[in-house]
Design a protein around this motif. Sequence first.
Motif, mmCIF file in Angstrom:
data_model
loop_
_atom_site.group_PDB
_atom_site.id
_atom_site.type_symbol
_atom_site.label_atom_id
_atom_site.label_comp_id
_atom_site.label_asym_id
_atom_site.label_seq_id
_atom_site.Cartn_x
_atom_site.Cartn_y
_atom_site.Cartn_z
ATOM 1 N N THR A 44 66.339 -17.707 35.736
ATOM 2 C CA THR A 44 65.160 -16.969 36.198
ATOM 3 C C THR A 44 64.064 -17.913 36.709
ATOM 4 O O THR A 44 62.917 -17.850 36.279
ATOM 5 C CB THR A 44 64.611 -16.053 35.085
ATOM 6 O OG1 THR A 44 64.416 -16.824 33.884
ATOM 7 C CG2 THR A 44 65.567 -14.924 34.792
ATOM 8 N N ARG A 97 63.530 -14.976 40.932
ATOM 9 C CA ARG A 97 62.512 -13.943 40.730
ATOM 10 C C ARG A 97 62.080 -13.337 42.061
ATOM 11 O O ARG A 97 61.843 -12.129 42.152
ATOM 12 C CB ARG A 97 61.303 -14.523 39.977
ATOM 13 C CG ARG A 97 61.629 -15.023 38.571
ATOM 14 C CD ARG A 97 60.376 -15.224 37.747
ATOM 15 N NE ARG A 97 59.418 -16.117 38.350
ATOM 16 C CZ ARG A 97 59.296 -17.407 38.088
ATOM 17 N NH1 ARG A 97 60.131 -17.982 37.218
ATOM 18 N NH2 ARG A 97 58.366 -18.150 38.656
ATOM 19 N N LEU A 101 59.016 -9.447 35.339
ATOM 20 C CA LEU A 101 59.857 -10.633 35.417
ATOM 21 C C LEU A 101 59.361 -11.698 34.446
ATOM 22 O O LEU A 101 58.158 -11.813 34.197
ATOM 23 C CB LEU A 101 59.860 -11.192 36.841
ATOM 24 C CG LEU A 101 60.294 -10.227 37.945
ATOM 25 C CD1 LEU A 101 60.235 -10.905 39.300
ATOM 26 C CD2 LEU A 101 61.697 -9.684 37.670
#
Length: 383
Positions: free
Chosen positions: A68, A73, A85
Amino acid sequence: MDLRCPPTLFRKHSPTALNSTLKRTSSTYLLTIVCSQYQLPSRKQKHRMPLQKNPNRTCSIAPMMSYTDRHFRHFVRLMSKRTLLYTEMVVSGTIIHNLSSEYLDKILGFDTDQPPLAVQLGGDCPDELETAARVCEDYGYQEINLNIGCPSDRVQKGSFGAVLMKTPEKVADLYHRMQRVVQIPVTVKHRIGVDDLDSYEFLSNFVDTVSKAGCRSFSIHARKAWLKGLSPAQNRSVPPLDYERVYQLKADFPDLEIVLNGGIDSLDQARLHLEKVDGVMIGRAAYRHPLLCQHVDEMLFNDHSNKAITTGELLCAFQDYMNRELSRGTPASSILRHLLGFFKGEKGSRIWRQRITSFIQTKEPITDLALLYDETIGRFKDE
């Protein structure tokens, strides 16, 4: 792109001077020096973007190391405007040791179109976490999440992550120290148990203890963590899921926000969980099958204002993003790696993966992702 970063707040002394200070001072004394030298922003300072006091956690993408990052993202944000997120876990000591370094922007900077966005911190030193929390708030994050669930050996050696579940009073103190210096919410992510401490009574006591320090939101991976004998990957699959235990926790603590994590592979499954808990946190499924994010806003947030983006539109938009990043010197491999498993399970996905791998290895720029799709996946669609 406009990466967020405080321009000069933490740049008053050279990294060399700071490193020498690190070597000859104790942790507590060092944090006193750091706070005074780097003039951490006062709580009255105006933030660069309006702070959302409590982001909507109906659906979020779990913090995942090596996954991530800001490129992934951005990819998700193209598909969903509402999903919360999370960053990869950032160790508080890493922030402290890089207050005067450009590397701080690399690990904390993000694109202005990425919020709602939360940062996850790992650590066990109250002074470090307190300082790191203030730094993260100044970067513009809407939430700070404390990692109490990671079972890796490296994290255990640092005495943080899942091992901290064994000392709920310490977690409560860490939470308190962080929350008292920031205006944005601090949350906790943890497991349902650790090693032999896996009874419901233990889990309930952990949540009760930390909530009495003020924490109102808990993201719970519905598996216990085995700190000895299982790898981090095995800890994501071997310990059985126990959703009922998380449901019971919500029933027993109705005033707390309970977010369920672990084994959620579809939006239909997520909707069923939302009948029992306040939110769902999707992990590996969002990375292995990112197209499930196309319909999150409509199905989970009941938001029909944004038309679901098509695969072609998504690839064209991501191509534009990649072109901008490459022009700034970003290595193509750091972006393209997120596309390797994009169409996993579909006809042509092996050819897609081979072509992406070739671009990574030869460092050739991809000029048309949509065309590559037509040549690999798309050509099987009409069969």
